[in-house]
Design a protein around this motif. Structure first.
Motif, PDB file in Angstrom:
ATOM      1  N   VAL A  46       6.521 -11.717  -2.152  1.00  0.00           N
ATOM      2  CA  VAL A  46       6.676 -10.891  -3.349  1.00  0.00           C
ATOM      3  C   VAL A  46       6.684  -9.428  -2.930  1.00  0.00           C
ATOM      4  CG1 VAL A  46       5.725 -10.282  -5.607  1.00  0.00           C
ATOM      5  CG2 VAL A  46       5.514 -12.626  -4.763  1.00  0.00           C
ATOM      6  N   PHE A  47       7.683  -8.710  -3.397  1.00  0.00           N
ATOM      7  CA  PHE A  47       7.833  -7.301  -3.070  1.00  0.00           C
ATOM      8  C   PHE A  47       8.651  -6.631  -4.160  1.00  0.00           C
ATOM      9  CE2 PHE A  47      11.105  -9.810  -1.121  1.00  0.00           C
ATOM     10  CZ  PHE A  47      12.275  -9.142  -1.443  1.00  0.00           C
ATOM     11  N   LYS A  71       4.847  -4.335  -1.265  1.00  0.00           N
ATOM     12  CA  LYS A  71       4.919  -5.776  -0.998  1.00  0.00           C
ATOM     13  C   LYS A  71       3.507  -6.348  -1.014  1.00  0.00           C
ATOM     14  CE  LYS A  71       4.561  -5.940   4.015  1.00  0.00           C
ATOM     15  NZ  LYS A  71       5.119  -6.461   5.243  1.00  0.00           N
ATOM     16  N   MET A  72       3.412  -7.594  -1.459  1.00  0.00           N
ATOM     17  CA  MET A  72       2.124  -8.291  -1.378  1.00  0.00           C
ATOM     18  C   MET A  72       1.866  -8.614   0.088  1.00  0.00           C
ATOM     19  SD  MET A  72       1.934 -10.880  -4.709  1.00  0.00           S
ATOM     20  CE  MET A  72       1.493 -12.216  -3.654  1.00  0.00           C
ATOM     21  N   ARG A  73       0.629  -8.484   0.490  1.00  0.00           N
ATOM     22  CA  ARG A  73       0.285  -8.742   1.894  1.00  0.00           C
ATOM     23  C   ARG A  73       0.434 -10.214   2.274  1.00  0.00           C
ATOM     24  NH1 ARG A  73      -2.105  -4.342   4.408  1.00  0.00           N
ATOM     25  NH2 ARG A  73      -2.912  -2.760   3.016  1.00  0.00           N
ATOM     26  N   GLN A  96       0.802  -3.678   0.094  1.00  0.00           N
ATOM     27  CA  GLN A  96       1.121  -2.587   1.006  1.00  0.00           C
ATOM     28  C   GLN A  96       2.112  -1.683   0.272  1.00  0.00           C
ATOM     29  OE1 GLN A  96      -0.002  -2.110   4.317  1.00  0.00           O
ATOM     30  NE2 GLN A  96       0.992  -0.128   4.078  1.00  0.00           N
ATOM     31  N   VAL A  97       1.889  -0.366   0.299  1.00  0.00           N
ATOM     32  CA  VAL A  97       2.744   0.585  -0.411  1.00  0.00           C
ATOM     33  C   VAL A  97       3.484   1.457   0.604  1.00  0.00           C
ATOM     34  CG1 VAL A  97       2.748   2.562  -1.996  1.00  0.00           C
ATOM     35  CG2 VAL A  97       1.260   0.601  -2.443  1.00  0.00           C
ATOM     36  N   TYR A  98       4.775   1.709   0.306  1.00  0.00           N
ATOM     37  CA  TYR A  98       5.619   2.557   1.149  1.00  0.00           C
ATOM     38  C   TYR A  98       6.156   3.700   0.294  1.00  0.00           C
ATOM     39  CZ  TYR A  98       5.257  -1.635   3.918  1.00  0.00           C
ATOM     40  OH  TYR A  98       4.761  -2.698   4.600  1.00  0.00           O
ATOM     41  N   PRO A  99       5.478   4.855   0.312  1.00  0.00           N
ATOM     42  CA  PRO A  99       5.899   5.976  -0.536  1.00  0.00           C
ATOM     43  C   PRO A  99       7.158   6.646   0.000  1.00  0.00           C
ATOM     44  CG  PRO A  99       4.050   6.628   0.831  1.00  0.00           C
ATOM     45  CD  PRO A  99       4.285   5.165   1.095  1.00  0.00           C
ATOM     46  N   THR A 163      14.223   6.285   4.027  1.00  0.00           N
ATOM     47  CA  THR A 163      13.744   6.863   2.765  1.00  0.00           C
ATOM     48  C   THR A 163      12.278   6.559   2.523  1.00  0.00           C
ATOM     49  OG1 THR A 163      15.962   6.517   1.869  1.00  0.00           O
ATOM     50  CG2 THR A 163      14.220   7.026   0.293  1.00  0.00           C
ATOM     51  N   PHE A 164      11.848   5.320   2.791  1.00  0.00           N
ATOM     52  CA  PHE A 164      10.483   4.910   2.456  1.00  0.00           C
ATOM     53  C   PHE A 164       9.620   4.561   3.677  1.00  0.00           C
ATOM     54  CE2 PHE A 164      12.986   3.903  -1.352  1.00  0.00           C
ATOM     55  CZ  PHE A 164      12.297   4.652  -2.289  1.00  0.00           C
ATOM     56  N   GLY A 165      10.222   4.436   4.855  1.00  0.00           N
ATOM     57  CA  GLY A 165       9.448   4.092   6.032  1.00  0.00           C
ATOM     58  C   GLY A 165       8.918   2.670   6.030  1.00  0.00           C
ATOM     59  N   ASN A 166       9.549   1.790   5.276  1.00  0.00           N
ATOM     60  CA  ASN A 166       9.103   0.402   5.201  1.00  0.00           C
ATOM     61  C   ASN A 166       9.625  -0.389   6.404  1.00  0.00           C
ATOM     62  OD1 ASN A 166      11.699   0.868   3.753  1.00  0.00           O
ATOM     63  ND2 ASN A 166      11.730  -1.357   3.774  1.00  0.00           N
ATOM     64  N   PRO A 167       8.938  -1.452   6.771  1.00  0.00           N
ATOM     65  CA  PRO A 167       9.427  -2.291   7.870  1.00  0.00           C
ATOM     66  C   PRO A 167      10.618  -3.152   7.438  1.00  0.00           C
ATOM     67  CG  PRO A 167       7.381  -3.188   6.984  1.00  0.00           C
ATOM     68  CD  PRO A 167       7.656  -1.908   6.263  1.00  0.00           C
TER      69      PRO A 167
END
Length: 167
Positions: A46-47, A71-73, A96-99, A163-167
């Motif tokens: 879930v994300f 995203k949910m961990r 986990q948050v990716y601002p 933009t968000f630095g997410n994996p």
């Protein structure tokens, strides 16, 4: 902060309830300034995203820097094995948050063909002096998107995002 107890959130669009498609989504969420987008994959991941501008058809990127991805961990399949509903809720609350990160304005995009959030990482351009080496700069073409959903909202991809630095 933008989100406080003075805001009420409710389900405006559901793929199951309202049917697939961007038109159904845009019709249901029109005018909603704050939006929590939640996606669950077939394997229980879930994300999604929080956006603070209304979704609309656009010819380019737009959006507020108050937006973020999350995203949910743990997978919902992992949390569904918890012994009590309270344990399950506590497990699912771990996110986990990716601002938004400074660097580009590619936050939200919506066309007749897709919905996207966040531009992917940059593929550096070759240098003029030595085409075999890549520049360590941020010039070049972006590839993929942090979140991409097709026009039916049933298929999509995720990728690393500048933009968000997410994996």
């Amino acid at each position: 902060t933008l989100v406080s107890s003075s805001f009420n959130f409710w389900l405006k669009y559901s793929l199951v309830r309202d049917g697939p498609g961007l038109w159904a989504f845009l019709r249901q969420v029109r005018g909603s300034t704050l939006c929590v987008l939640a996606i669950e994959t077939d394997d229980g991941r879930v994300f999604g995203a929080f956006t603070s501008q209304p979704w609309r058809l656009s010819k380019g990127w737009y959006g507020s820097q108050e937006s973020f991805l999350w995203k949910m961990r743990r997978s919902r399949l992992e949390t569904s094995s918890q012994t009590t509903i309270v344990d399950q809720v506590n497990q699912e609350a771990e996110i986990q948050v990716y601002p938004y990160r400074t660097g580009n304005a590619a936050i939200m995009y919506c066309s007749k063909k897709c919905l996207m959030l966040g531009q992917g990482e940059v593929i550096p351009s070759p240098t003029l002096h030595n085409p075999d080496k890549l520049k360590p700069t941020r010039t070049g073409k972006h590839y993929n998107y942090a979140l991409y959903l097709d026009k039916n909202l049933t298929t999509g991809t995720t990728s690393t995002s500048e933009t968000f630095g997410n994996p």
